[in-house]
Design a protein around this motif. Structure first.
Motif, PDB file in Angstrom:
ATOM      1  N   PHE A  74     -13.358 -14.773   3.069  1.00  0.00           N
ATOM      2  CA  PHE A  74     -13.412 -13.515   3.418  1.00  0.00           C
ATOM      3  C   PHE A  74     -15.521 -12.476   3.445  1.00  0.00           C
ATOM      4  CE2 PHE A  74     -11.849  -9.367   1.762  1.00  0.00           C
ATOM      5  CZ  PHE A  74     -11.431  -8.981   2.588  1.00  0.00           C
ATOM      6  N   VAL A  76     -17.407  -9.489   4.454  1.00  0.00           N
ATOM      7  CA  VAL A  76     -17.566  -7.610   5.062  1.00  0.00           C
ATOM      8  C   VAL A  76     -19.910  -7.413   4.881  1.00  0.00           C
ATOM      9  CG1 VAL A  76     -17.841  -5.439   5.193  1.00  0.00           C
ATOM     10  CG2 VAL A  76     -15.690  -6.971   4.955  1.00  0.00           C
ATOM     11  N   ARG A  81     -20.362  -2.355   3.732  1.00  0.00           N
ATOM     12  CA  ARG A  81     -19.374  -2.673   2.205  1.00  0.00           C
ATOM     13  C   ARG A  81     -18.966  -0.944   1.989  1.00  0.00           C
ATOM     14  NH1 ARG A  81     -21.787  -8.096  -1.005  1.00  0.00           N
ATOM     15  NH2 ARG A  81     -21.439  -9.385   0.915  1.00  0.00           N
ATOM     16  N   GLY A  82     -18.444  -1.179   0.765  1.00  0.00           N
ATOM     17  CA  GLY A  82     -17.219   0.219   0.101  1.00  0.00           C
ATOM     18  C   GLY A  82     -16.537   0.335   1.616  1.00  0.00           C
ATOM     19  N   LYS A  84     -13.863   0.429   3.130  1.00  0.00           N
ATOM     20  CA  LYS A  84     -12.411  -0.178   3.699  1.00  0.00           C
ATOM     21  C   LYS A  84     -12.790  -1.073   4.207  1.00  0.00           C
ATOM     22  CE  LYS A  84     -11.108   2.717   0.305  1.00  0.00           C
ATOM     23  NZ  LYS A  84     -11.017   2.151  -1.376  1.00  0.00           N
ATOM     24  N   GLY A  86     -12.652  -4.770   4.415  1.00  0.00           N
ATOM     25  CA  GLY A  86     -12.469  -5.426   4.040  1.00  0.00           C
ATOM     26  C   GLY A  86     -10.816  -5.321   3.618  1.00  0.00           C
ATOM     27  N   GLU A  87     -10.371  -4.096   3.417  1.00  0.00           N
ATOM     28  CA  GLU A  87      -9.576  -3.964   3.220  1.00  0.00           C
ATOM     29  C   GLU A  87      -8.402  -3.697   4.334  1.00  0.00           C
ATOM     30  OE1 GLU A  87      -8.288  -0.499  -0.014  1.00  0.00           O
ATOM     31  OE2 GLU A  87      -6.699   0.089   1.730  1.00  0.00           O
ATOM     32  N   TYR A 117     -10.767  -5.839  -7.427  1.00  0.00           N
ATOM     33  CA  TYR A 117     -10.735  -6.817  -6.074  1.00  0.00           C
ATOM     34  C   TYR A 117      -8.965  -6.638  -5.682  1.00  0.00           C
ATOM     35  CZ  TYR A 117     -11.421  -5.757  -0.804  1.00  0.00           C
ATOM     36  OH  TYR A 117     -11.403  -5.315   0.507  1.00  0.00           O
ATOM     37  N   TYR A 118      -8.984  -8.024  -5.349  1.00  0.00           N
ATOM     38  CA  TYR A 118      -7.469  -8.681  -5.209  1.00  0.00           C
ATOM     39  C   TYR A 118      -6.070  -7.747  -6.020  1.00  0.00           C
ATOM     40  CZ  TYR A 118     -10.446 -12.001  -2.781  1.00  0.00           C
ATOM     41  OH  TYR A 118     -11.740 -12.975  -1.296  1.00  0.00           O
ATOM     42  N   LYS A 120      -5.450  -5.114  -6.920  1.00  0.00           N
ATOM     43  CA  LYS A 120      -5.286  -3.774  -6.066  1.00  0.00           C
ATOM     44  C   LYS A 120      -4.066  -4.445  -4.919  1.00  0.00           C
ATOM     45  CE  LYS A 120      -9.498  -2.109  -4.836  1.00  0.00           C
ATOM     46  NZ  LYS A 120     -10.300  -1.214  -4.559  1.00  0.00           N
TER      47      LYS A 120
HETATM   48  C1  LIG Z   1     -14.955  -9.161  -1.517  1.00  0.00           C
HETATM   49  C2  LIG Z   1     -15.605  -7.600   0.269  1.00  0.00           C
HETATM   50  C3  LIG Z   1     -14.872  -8.991   1.705  1.00  0.00           C
HETATM   51  C4  LIG Z   1     -14.593  -6.869   0.619  1.00  0.00           C
HETATM   52  O1  LIG Z   1     -15.342  -5.937   1.299  1.00  0.00           O
HETATM   53  P1  LIG Z   1     -14.886  -4.396   1.741  1.00  0.00           P
HETATM   54  O2  LIG Z   1     -15.302  -3.723   2.823  1.00  0.00           O
HETATM   55  O3  LIG Z   1     -16.874  -3.570   0.811  1.00  0.00           O
HETATM   56  O4  LIG Z   1     -14.260  -3.757   0.789  1.00  0.00           O
HETATM   57  P2  LIG Z   1     -12.988  -2.525   0.367  1.00  0.00           P
HETATM   58  O5  LIG Z   1     -14.097  -1.120   0.904  1.00  0.00           O
HETATM   59  O6  LIG Z   1     -12.430  -2.634   1.153  1.00  0.00           O
HETATM   60  O7  LIG Z   1     -13.006  -2.125  -0.814  1.00  0.00           O
HETATM   61  C5  LIG Z   1     -14.384  -1.801  -1.550  1.00  0.00           C
HETATM   62  C6  LIG Z   1     -14.602  -2.687  -2.863  1.00  0.00           C
HETATM   63  O8  LIG Z   1     -14.780  -3.463  -3.201  1.00  0.00           O
HETATM   64  C7  LIG Z   1     -15.587  -3.079  -4.509  1.00  0.00           C
HETATM   65  N1  LIG Z   1     -16.519  -3.815  -4.371  1.00  0.00           N
HETATM   66  C8  LIG Z   1     -17.043  -5.247  -4.504  1.00  0.00           C
HETATM   67  N2  LIG Z   1     -17.906  -5.433  -4.295  1.00  0.00           N
HETATM   68  C9  LIG Z   1     -19.030  -4.655  -3.532  1.00  0.00           C
HETATM   69  C10 LIG Z   1     -20.216  -4.575  -2.697  1.00  0.00           C
HETATM   70  N3  LIG Z   1     -20.828  -5.680  -3.029  1.00  0.00           N
HETATM   71  N4  LIG Z   1     -20.230  -3.247  -2.293  1.00  0.00           N
HETATM   72  C11 LIG Z   1     -19.043  -2.120  -1.853  1.00  0.00           C
HETATM   73  N5  LIG Z   1     -18.205  -2.598  -2.747  1.00  0.00           N
HETATM   74  C12 LIG Z   1     -17.317  -3.632  -3.377  1.00  0.00           C
HETATM   75  C13 LIG Z   1     -15.830  -1.631  -4.804  1.00  0.00           C
HETATM   76  O9  LIG Z   1     -16.084  -1.385  -5.973  1.00  0.00           O
HETATM   77  C14 LIG Z   1     -14.618  -1.165  -3.885  1.00  0.00           C
HETATM   78  O10 LIG Z   1     -14.111  -0.582  -4.892  1.00  0.00           O
HETATM   79  P3  LIG Z   1     -13.158   0.462  -5.020  1.00  0.00           P
HETATM   80  O11 LIG Z   1     -11.862   0.423  -3.552  1.00  0.00           O
HETATM   81  O12 LIG Z   1     -12.012   0.213  -6.317  1.00  0.00           O
HETATM   82  O13 LIG Z   1     -14.096   1.142  -5.301  1.00  0.00           O
HETATM   83  C15 LIG Z   1     -17.176  -7.243   0.575  1.00  0.00           C
HETATM   84  O14 LIG Z   1     -17.380  -6.402  -0.630  1.00  0.00           O
HETATM   85  C16 LIG Z   1     -18.334  -9.251   0.458  1.00  0.00           C
HETATM   86  O15 LIG Z   1     -18.178  -8.912   1.376  1.00  0.00           O
HETATM   87  N6  LIG Z   1     -18.271  -9.795  -0.613  1.00  0.00           N
HETATM   88  C17 LIG Z   1     -19.340 -10.758  -0.517  1.00  0.00           C
HETATM   89  C18 LIG Z   1     -18.298 -11.893   0.017  1.00  0.00           C
HETATM   90  C19 LIG Z   1     -16.844 -12.419  -0.715  1.00  0.00           C
HETATM   91  O16 LIG Z   1     -17.134 -12.166  -2.421  1.00  0.00           O
HETATM   92  N7  LIG Z   1     -16.214 -12.638  -0.565  1.00  0.00           N
HETATM   93  C20 LIG Z   1     -14.630 -12.723  -1.251  1.00  0.00           C
HETATM   94  C21 LIG Z   1     -14.491 -14.374  -1.085  1.00  0.00           C
HETATM   95  S1  LIG Z   1     -13.388 -14.802  -2.507  1.00  0.00           S
END
Ligand SMILES: CC(C)(COP(=O)(O)OP(=O)(O)OC[C@H]1O[C@@H](n2cnc3c(N)ncnc32)[C@H](O)[C@@H]1OP(=O)(O)O)[C@@H](O)C(=O)NCCC(=O)NCCS
Length: 160
Positions: A74, A76, A81-82, A84, A86-87, A117-118, A120
């Motif tokens: 998983f 992004v 990022r940030g 939504k 991922g959501e 994150y998870y 939520k």
């Molecule tokens: C986990 C991940 C897929 C989330 O994707 P995303 O599109 O940024 O997620 P969303 O926009 O839906 O949600 C953002 C939330 O993630 C949190 N977050 C975690 N890591 C973040 C980052 N590096 N940048 C921005 N937000 C991040 C934010 O705090 C935010 O929380 P909030 O909703 O309370 O404000 C992405 O951060 C990622 O690729 N991380 C690195 C790889 C990873 O850890 N994958 C999961 C492996 S189990």
């Protein structure tokens, strides 16, 4: 906000995916992505902005328990990022799994910061997996050496 499109794991996406730098996640071999493309396509989703692949979620259905799906990858891209994305990916996958009437979806992560994150989405620590019989050297390796944490989501649970 950018126009995000969630799609199935199509050939264009696969060819972009195999070259994507997914740090800090470990680099996968092409063959793993091809496996998902060929055999687990139904439980994978991609996120595009215009024609650029910006994120993806790769999951599969457990052969030992067809009511259970496992999220393998998983991701992004950092600059997206940030927003939504991922959501959207996770919600789309959860909706697909519910339509297929699966019971649970699980994942493991080495990053404890991902718990917030998870949670939520309703994921909780999978204590059964964490307490897994460590006499199995593979589980011992995953849990004790790799320090992986397991999470599970009950798909029958109604979200608020
Ligand atoms: C986990 C991940 C897929 C989330 O994707 P995303 O599109 O940024 O997620 P969303 O926009 O839906 O949600 C953002 C939330 O993630 C949190 N977050 C975690 N890591 C973040 C980052 N590096 N940048 C921005 N937000 C991040 C934010 O705090 C935010 O929380 P909030 O909703 O309370 O404000 C992405 O951060 C990622 O690729 N991380 C690195 C790889 C990873 O850890 N994958 C999961 C492996 S189990």
């Amino acid at each position: 906000m950018a126009n995000v499109r969630i799609s199935k794991l199509d050939s264009t996406g696969l060819l972009q995916l195999k070259n994507m730098d997914c740090a800090p996640l470990p680099v996968e071999r092409d063959s793993i992505y091809i496996l998902f493309y060929r055999f687990f396509n139904d439980t994978c989703r991609l996120a595009y902005v215009e024609d650029e692949l910006v994120g993806f979620i790769l999951a599969l259905v457990d052969q030992t328990d067809p009511a259970h799906a496992y999220i393998h990858y998983f991701f992004v891209k950092e600059e997206h990022r940030g927003m939504k994305i991922g959501e959207m990916l996770l919600n789309e996958l959860i909706s697909v799994l519910r339509t297929k009437q699966l019971r649970t979806v699980t994942l493991m992560t080495g990053n404890p910061k991902n718990e917030k994150y998870y949670s939520k989405f309703g994921f909780v620590r999978d204590e059964d997996m964490m307490d897994k019989d460590k006499t199995d050297p593979v589980y011992k390796y995953i849990i004790e050496d790799k320090k992986m944490i397991f999470y599970r989501l009950d798909l029958r649970r109604q979200l608020r």
